[in-house]
Design an enzyme around this catalytic site. Structure first.
Site, mmCIF file in Angstrom:
data_model
loop_
_atom_site.group_PDB
_atom_site.id
_atom_site.type_symbol
_atom_site.label_atom_id
_atom_site.label_comp_id
_atom_site.label_asym_id
_atom_site.label_seq_id
_atom_site.Cartn_x
_atom_site.Cartn_y
_atom_site.Cartn_z
ATOM 1 C CE1 TYR A 133 -3.025 3.073 0.475
ATOM 2 C CE2 TYR A 133 -3.430 2.418 2.736
ATOM 3 C CZ TYR A 133 -3.664 3.273 1.687
ATOM 4 O OH TYR A 133 -4.544 4.328 1.846
ATOM 5 C CE LYS A 161 -6.050 1.299 -1.247
ATOM 6 N NZ LYS A 161 -5.828 2.749 -1.304
HETATM 7 O O1 MN9 Z 1 -8.221 4.383 -0.835
HETATM 8 C C1 MN9 Z 1 -8.595 6.673 -0.808
HETATM 9 N N1 MN9 Z 1 -7.587 7.352 -0.095
HETATM 10 C C2 MN9 Z 1 -7.813 7.948 1.070
HETATM 11 C C3 MN9 Z 1 -8.006 5.415 -1.347
HETATM 12 O O2 MN9 Z 1 -8.915 8.062 1.551
HETATM 13 C C4 MN9 Z 1 -6.624 8.487 1.765
HETATM 14 C C5 MN9 Z 1 -9.195 7.421 -1.987
HETATM 15 O O3 MN9 Z 1 -10.324 6.695 -2.362
HETATM 16 C C6 MN9 Z 1 -9.585 8.867 -1.692
HETATM 17 O O4 MN9 Z 1 -10.370 8.920 -0.524
HETATM 18 C C7 MN9 Z 1 -10.405 9.494 -2.819
HETATM 19 C C8 MN9 Z 1 -10.719 10.950 -2.555
HETATM 20 O O5 MN9 Z 1 -9.541 11.720 -2.621
HETATM 21 O O6 MN9 Z 1 -9.719 9.344 -4.014
#
Ligand code: MN9
Length: 295
Positions: A133, A161
């Site tokens: 990740y 990821k």
């Molecule tokens: O899993 C998510 N990252 C975080 C990935 O929340 C830090 C993304 O889905 C973001 O929430 C999304 C909005 O910026 O892209």
């Protein structure tokens, strides 16, 4: 077909305890309404780095039971406490999770050697696959192409990821490792990630926006780039509105509008204010109500 995973949220009660019924309800919604391919459990969106190990285990167990083999599951077990990370890796592997993930260790500016040892150590006593990740904006840890290559020397490390807006690096990783699993982590950049050849995406906003994201992927795969871009623009209007209203609390408020009790966030995340509730209701009215839940 490229895969779409929701980054599962954790429902909390007012006193900060985990609400497992709320967690199960979100799993159900993702399976029954979103027809999601899989869930990423215990990531940033799950507010995981604010949970203790018993809470993490209870969530992994409840999700595994609720999903009951219907979808793919990836368990994020990474922790600054490597003893805990190793125990969680064993725990989810014994439960039956077919894949694990671990965030790059953060905060202490670890060297790459130390980061590599962390991954090999987590995997030492489990027979499972792992996706790294990588989320430099939150961890401060950026890995280079050669460093990813070095991590991939461990055959159990099968992918990344990739939550990073560096599409040049992503393209180079794709080119050098055509067989590795690359999952894009920024929902608002799904299309550029698709264009360099990711295998799918994992994201927080897919909890409420999976149908549109799936149509975007289908358009992209059919070669209809114009339609894919139009759908990404629609999604980005929604994502911008959500980000503007406070990301995780707003997705939980949208779940509520959609009939799912997703609880609230855990401090220091914000409790929903009247203004945030009004904002979420406006987002719901604008993006969901008139189109029949975005089917
Ligand atoms: O899993 C998510 N990252 C975080 C990935 O929340 C830090 C993304 O889905 C973001 O929430 C999304 C909005 O910026 O892209």
């Amino acid at each position: 077909m490229k895969k779409l995973y929701s980054a599962l949220m954790t429902a909390f009660n007012e006193d900060g305890s985990v609400n497992l019924d709320g967690v199960r309800a979100m799993v159900r919604y993702n399976i029954d309404v979103n027809h999601i391919d899989g869930l990423y459990v215990g990531g940033s969106t799950g507010e995981t780095f604010m949970l203790n190990m018993d809470e993490k285990k209870a969530i992994f167990k409840a999700v595994y039971e609720e999903a009951n083999g219907a979808i793919d599951l990836i368990a994020q077990v990474g922790s600054l406490n490597i003893t805990e990370a190793k125990e969680l890796a064993r725990y989810v592997t014994a439960l039956g999770y077919p894949m694990i993930s671990a965030v790059t260790p953060f905060y202490y500016n670890f060297t790459f050697e130390q980061i590599k040892n962390y991954y090999n150590e987590i995997l030492a006593d489990v027979d499972n696959k792992l996706v790294v990740y990588s989320i430099p904006a939150l961890t401060g840890v950026s890995l280079s192409l050669d460093q990813f290559a070095e991590l991939f020397e461990n055959p159990k490390i099968v992918g990344i990821k990739y939550t990073n807006p560096d599409f040049y690096l992503l393209e180079r990783v794709r080119e050098r490792f055509p067989d590795k699993l690359l999952l894009s982590g920024f929902d608002e950049m799904l299309l550029p990630a698709l264009s360099v050849g990711v295998d799918g995406a994992i994201g927080s906003t897919f909890n409420v926006n999976a149908p549109r994201a799936k149509r975007e992927i289908a358009a992209f795969e059919a070669g209809d780039n114009e339609q894919a871009l139009a759908l990404q623009r629609e999604s980005n209007d929604l994502i911008a509105a959500i980000l503007n209203n406070d990301l995780y609390p707003t997705i939980k408020l949208l779940f509520k509008e959609l009939g799912v009790d997703a609880g609230i966030c855990k401090q220091p995340m914000s409790a929903p204010t009247p203004q945030m509730k009004a904002g979420a209701h406006e987002i719901y009215t604008r993006f969901f109500q008139n189109s029949g839940e975005e089917k």
